[in-house]
Design a protein around this motif. Structure first.
Motif, short mmCIF file in Angstrom:
data_model
loop_
_atom_site.label_atom_id
_atom_site.label_comp_id
_atom_site.label_asym_id
_atom_site.label_seq_id
_atom_site.Cartn_x
_atom_site.Cartn_y
_atom_site.Cartn_z
N SER A 296 0.83 -1.21 0.00
CA SER A 296 0.00 0.00 0.00
C SER A 296 0.86 1.26 0.00
O SER A 296 0.47 2.29 -0.56
N GLY A 297 2.04 1.17 0.62
CA GLY A 297 2.95 2.32 0.60
C GLY A 297 3.39 2.66 -0.80
O GLY A 297 3.40 3.84 -1.20
N ASP A 298 3.75 1.64 -1.58
CA ASP A 298 4.17 1.91 -2.95
C ASP A 298 2.99 2.32 -3.82
O ASP A 298 3.15 3.10 -4.76
N LEU A 299 1.82 1.79 -3.52
CA LEU A 299 0.62 2.21 -4.25
C LEU A 299 0.37 3.69 -4.03
O LEU A 299 0.01 4.43 -4.96
N GLY B 189 -4.58 12.59 -3.79
CA GLY B 189 -3.68 12.93 -2.70
C GLY B 189 -4.15 12.37 -1.37
O GLY B 189 -3.35 11.85 -0.58
N ALA B 190 -5.45 12.45 -1.10
CA ALA B 190 -6.00 11.93 0.15
C ALA B 190 -5.85 10.41 0.22
O ALA B 190 -5.49 9.85 1.27
N VAL B 191 -6.12 9.73 -0.88
CA VAL B 191 -5.99 8.26 -0.91
C VAL B 191 -4.54 7.85 -0.72
O VAL B 191 -4.23 6.92 0.04
N ALA B 192 -3.63 8.54 -1.40
CA ALA B 192 -2.20 8.23 -1.27
C ALA B 192 -1.73 8.41 0.16
O ALA B 192 -0.98 7.58 0.70
N PHE B 193 -2.15 9.48 0.81
CA PHE B 193 -1.78 9.74 2.20
C PHE B 193 -2.26 8.62 3.12
O PHE B 193 -1.52 8.13 3.97
#
Length: 478
Positions: A16-19, A186-190
């Protein structure tokens, strides 16, 4: 010794971090160039200049961050705190990159684009992605577990890339700009990066260091200079991500002006990324079949040459959906997608091996400095991709206001998409067959295990003797 096993939930959380990083960077890599030229109306030459000038600073920032990471020691670990601190700023600057104010003049638009792109890539993304990549070697020291973590990671990022390819062009057109969809991304990535931070644990502790063993920046460079395979890995990362950057940044131009349908970008992404996802999932078996990561790198370059070569030979400016050239495009994209999937897992899994080679060769293990190759190659390659697209389009005087582009521009788009990546793939294949880390790695690990055990015993004895020596020193001073 820490447990080598990593649970499936932790592997998914690691992925999930790389996603999260992929969401940020794929939007930048796939859509920022065409956003600058077609929406903001920045000239293609200026876009090329922005991409190239920012790359000048990337090499320094990656080495500096690698040095900082090697010296980081906190309650949260070495890599995890940087993921936590940098992730919210990545989300913010993603939005800022796609929010160039309309009221600015052309010069100030270029300045704004440079500054936002600079801080996102050179500063913030460096801190986050380099730390994330280094986290692999701290979670486990088992090679198969590392390979499994990277396989799941790239399956997840592949699926994410497909979704981005389909959703982003349609959403940007529906909203009339990229800002709203970038806020969502941006919110999903965070959130994904936070999941990685909270779930993944740093089990593998660095070898204990005495004060006199602290590594200076000069010493870090000396150690890296002796690591032959560090140079090879830099070459692989730069060449591969240059290909990815060129293909990603030019794909929208191919869809808009050759296929004449922005939405086709999703199908083009799907044709390439689905085989990539399958290859990532199958990588542990592929690696066993070819008996090592390096051998799979060679095989991946062969697939690159075949895939790009097929597109180069059969795709023309008169491409029509349903024609032979159309299916050659999809099949060629799939073939090179398999090669890309193999390379993704192999290269990132190989970084830890290269760090161990450096430890064996120079007596120092520099996870942060060695892992800087991933962030450095990633950004240099993708930045080169955007710069190449801008430079080639400027040579043919690309005019974004034209709905139908002249033949010269259409041919330039094909050159960017297929000819240049084919040349880079051939160069990579030639480089990969000149050496092979797989052949020496077993010997390296046997010697390192003995060396580490001796160093641990020596350190333990020194720590046991230190109170006694300190007491003697106190008595003598009295």
């Amino acid at each position: 010794m820490a447990s080598n096993k990593v649970s499936m939930f932790e592997k998914i959380s690691f992925g999930s971090g790389d996603l999260g990083c992929t969401i940020i960077w794929n939007v930048v890599g796939m859509f920022l160039t065409i956003y600058y030229t077609d929406d903001v109306k920045i000239s293609a030459a200026a876009v090329a200049a922005i991409m190239l000038s920012v790359r000048i600073f990337d090499g320094f920032s990656d080495l500096i961050m690698g040095y900082i990471l090697d010296r980081t020691n906190s309650k949260l670990g070495k890599a995890r705190p940087w993921i936590l601190w940098s992730s919210p700023f990545m989300a913010i600057f993603l939005v800022l990159c796609f929010a160039v104010p309309d009221f600015l003049g052309e010069t100030m638009k270029v300045v704004y684009a440079f500054l936002t792109y600079f801080f996102l890539t050179v500063v913030i993304y460096t801190a986050c992605n380099l730390s994330y990549c280094a986290l692999t070697s701290f979670v486990t020291d088992d090679l198969q577990e590392r390979a499994g973590m990277n396989s799941i990671r790239f399956v997840m990022t592949g699926i994410g890339s497909i979704v981005l390819g389909y959703v982003t062009p349609v959403a940007a057109k529906a909203f009339g700009s990229y800002v709203i969809i970038c806020i969502v991304y941006g919110a999903v990535a965070f959130a994904l990066l936070l999941l990685c931070f909270f779930v993944c644990k740093e089990r593998v502790k660095p070898q204990p260091r005495r004060p006199e063993d602290k590594v200076s920046a000069k010493e870090s460079l000396r150690v890296l200079s002796k690591n032959t395979f560090f140079y090879y890995l830099v070459a692989f990362f730069v060449l591969d991500f240059a290909n990815a950057g060129i293909t990603g940044a030019s794909g929208m131009y191919l869809s808009r002006y050759i296929i004449q349908d922005d939405a086709f970008f999703g199908h083009l992404t799907f044709a390439s990324v689905l085989p990539q996802v399958i290859a990532c999932f199958m990588f542990p078996w592929i690696m066993q079949w070819f008996r090592g990561k390096w051998n799979t790198i060679i095989f991946g370059y062969v697939l690159y040459v075949l895939g790009y070569g097929m597109c180069y030979l059969f795709v023309g400016t008169d491409l029509v959906i349903g024609s032979f050239g159309f299916y050659a495009l999809l099949i060629g994209s799939g073939i090179k997608g398999i090669g890309w999937g193999i390379h993704l897992v192999a290269m990132f899994a190989m970084i830890a091996d290269v760090a161990e080679y450096g430890e064996w060769k120079a007596g120092r293990r520099l996870e942060g400095a060695t892992y800087s190759v991933s962030s450095f190659g990633f950004k240099i390659g993708l930045g080169m991709g955007g710069a190449v697209v801008g430079a080639v389009l400027s040579l043919v005087n690309y005019d974004a206001s034209l709905e139908v582009q002249p033949q010269e521009t259409l041919e330039a788009i094909l050159t960017i998409n297929f000819t240049i990546p084919l040349i880079l793939s051939v160069i990579g294949l030639v480089i990969s067959i000149t050496n092979n880390l797989d052949k020496v790695y077993p010997t390296i690990m046997k010697e390192l295990m003995v060396r580490r055990a001796e160093e641990a015993r020596k350190f333990s004895h020194e720590e046991m003797d230190r109170p006694h020596l300190d007491k003697l020193a106190d008595n003598e001073s009295k």
